[in-house]
Design a protein around this motif. Structure first.
Motif, PDB file in Angstrom:
ATOM      1  N   ASN A 107       0.981  -1.083  -0.066  1.00 32.82           N
ATOM      2  CA  ASN A 107      -0.046  -0.064  -0.047  1.00 32.82           C
ATOM      3  C   ASN A 107       0.817   1.115  -0.043  1.00 32.82           C
ATOM      4  O   ASN A 107       1.218   1.933   0.915  1.00 32.82           O
ATOM      5  CB  ASN A 107      -0.773  -0.042   1.251  1.00 32.82           C
ATOM      6  CG  ASN A 107      -1.824   1.241   1.214  1.00 32.82           C
ATOM      7  OD1 ASN A 107      -2.055   1.867   0.568  1.00 32.82           O
ATOM      8  ND2 ASN A 107      -2.259   1.626   2.519  1.00 32.82           N
ATOM      9  N   GLU A 108       1.302   1.425  -1.050  1.00 37.00           N
ATOM     10  CA  GLU A 108       2.385   2.571  -1.123  1.00 37.00           C
ATOM     11  C   GLU A 108       1.785   4.184  -1.003  1.00 37.00           C
ATOM     12  O   GLU A 108       2.417   5.064  -0.733  1.00 37.00           O
ATOM     13  CB  GLU A 108       3.255   2.590  -2.768  1.00 37.00           C
ATOM     14  CG  GLU A 108       3.744   1.314  -2.810  1.00 37.00           C
ATOM     15  CD  GLU A 108       4.509   1.416  -4.393  1.00 37.00           C
ATOM     16  OE1 GLU A 108       5.616   1.904  -4.170  1.00 37.00           O
ATOM     17  OE2 GLU A 108       3.945   0.873  -5.309  1.00 37.00           O
ATOM     18  N   GLU A 109       0.580   4.175  -1.213  1.00 34.60           N
ATOM     19  CA  GLU A 109      -0.045   5.237  -1.113  1.00 34.60           C
ATOM     20  C   GLU A 109       0.030   5.838   0.467  1.00 34.60           C
ATOM     21  O   GLU A 109      -0.163   6.923   0.942  1.00 34.60           O
ATOM     22  CB  GLU A 109      -1.783   5.364  -1.604  1.00 34.60           C
ATOM     23  CG  GLU A 109      -1.607   5.507  -3.124  1.00 34.60           C
ATOM     24  CD  GLU A 109      -1.565   3.871  -3.617  1.00 34.60           C
ATOM     25  OE1 GLU A 109      -1.499   2.939  -2.842  1.00 34.60           O
ATOM     26  OE2 GLU A 109      -1.347   3.908  -4.911  1.00 34.60           O
ATOM     27  N   GLY A 110      -0.234   4.768   1.215  1.00 31.81           N
ATOM     28  CA  GLY A 110      -0.236   5.060   2.734  1.00 31.81           C
ATOM     29  C   GLY A 110       0.857   4.853   3.532  1.00 31.81           C
ATOM     30  O   GLY A 110       1.057   5.256   4.614  1.00 31.81           O
ATOM     31  N   ARG A 132      -0.532   8.441   7.038  1.00 33.78           N
ATOM     32  CA  ARG A 132      -1.576   8.938   7.314  1.00 33.78           C
ATOM     33  C   ARG A 132      -1.745   9.268   8.986  1.00 33.78           C
ATOM     34  O   ARG A 132      -2.739   9.842   9.388  1.00 33.78           O
ATOM     35  CB  ARG A 132      -2.620   7.773   7.093  1.00 33.78           C
ATOM     36  CG  ARG A 132      -2.712   7.320   5.642  1.00 33.78           C
ATOM     37  CD  ARG A 132      -3.064   6.040   5.412  1.00 33.78           C
ATOM     38  NE  ARG A 132      -2.451   5.146   6.205  1.00 33.78           N
ATOM     39  CZ  ARG A 132      -2.335   3.777   6.195  1.00 33.78           C
ATOM     40  NH1 ARG A 132      -3.666   3.197   5.543  1.00 33.78           N
ATOM     41  NH2 ARG A 132      -1.925   2.846   6.748  1.00 33.78           N
TER      42      ARG A 132
END
Length: 215
Positions: A107-110, A132
């Motif tokens: 989960n590279e976005e987070g 986050r």
């Protein structure tokens, strides 16, 4: 069986929760009414339902349990839909998802994930920085799990996750064998037989259908 604190994803995709433990008739009634397309759940709780395509379900995601690909293959034969693994924790949320290729997409976005102190097989401790966490930042947090990068870099992905770094068998020669490798035989085929402990038969549960569930 879903995230109880979510009612939708960006207002577009409904989510719902079935209480745990729920009765089999109660689950059937709920699934018939809601007809979800994807369902994160404890696999053993759903196994008694058998074929899930009758509810419109297209895929199952594991939740809060470790499983091997072989075990998930067996559940796929019960459910009639793909069973994909989710790697997550209370501290970091979702860390990686198993893709159709069998790799675990990070989960590279987070998160930013590092593997530290890698051994000769490429397994290292999962260390994460959470993008986050604004109130309580987690910077280079040691998750305590072992994983190895995939050589086929489709984005950032793991080829395997072996579970807790401090959960292992100690061989007579001092080498550690992670419990996540149970049932796979010795790490080194040339090693003397007394260097490892054979996994108990009870740990390898062959399952083919709802009629083979433990009583």
């Amino acid at each position: 069986m879903s995230r109880g604190w979510l009612s939708s994803l960006e207002g577009k995709y409904r989510t719902f929760t079935i209480a745990e433990p729920a009765s089999i008739p109660g689950m059937i009634l709920h699934l018939e009414q809601m007809r979800p397309q994807a369902l994160p759940s404890h696999l053993w709780e759903l196994a008694e339902l058998g074929d899930l395509t009758r509810f419109g379900i297209r895929a199952i995601s594991t939740n809060s349990e470790q499983s091997t690909r072989l075990e998930r293959n067996n559940f796929e034969s019960i459910f009639g839909v793909p069973v994909l693994d989710e790697y997550s924790s209370v501290e970091l949320g979702v860390i990686a998802y198993e893709s159709a290729s069998g790799l675990y997409q990070v989960n590279e976005e987070g998160l930013r994930i590092e593997l530290v102190d890698q051994d000769e097989d490429g397994f290292g401790r999962v260390v994460a920085t959470d993008f986050r966490s604004w109130v309580m930042p987690l910077i280079r947090y040691d998750q305590g799990d072992l994983a190895a990068w995939s050589p086929h870099r489709i984005g950032t992905s793991f080829r395997e996750i072996r579970g807790r770094a401090d959960d292992y068998f100690l061989r007579t020669d001092g080498k550690k064998i992670q419990s996540g490798t149970r049932g796979r035989g010795p790490v080194d085929p040339a090693s003397p037989a007394d260097h490892y402990v054979e996994a108990p038969a009870a740990m390898n549960w062959p399952r083919k259908g709802p009629d083979m569930l433990p009583t």
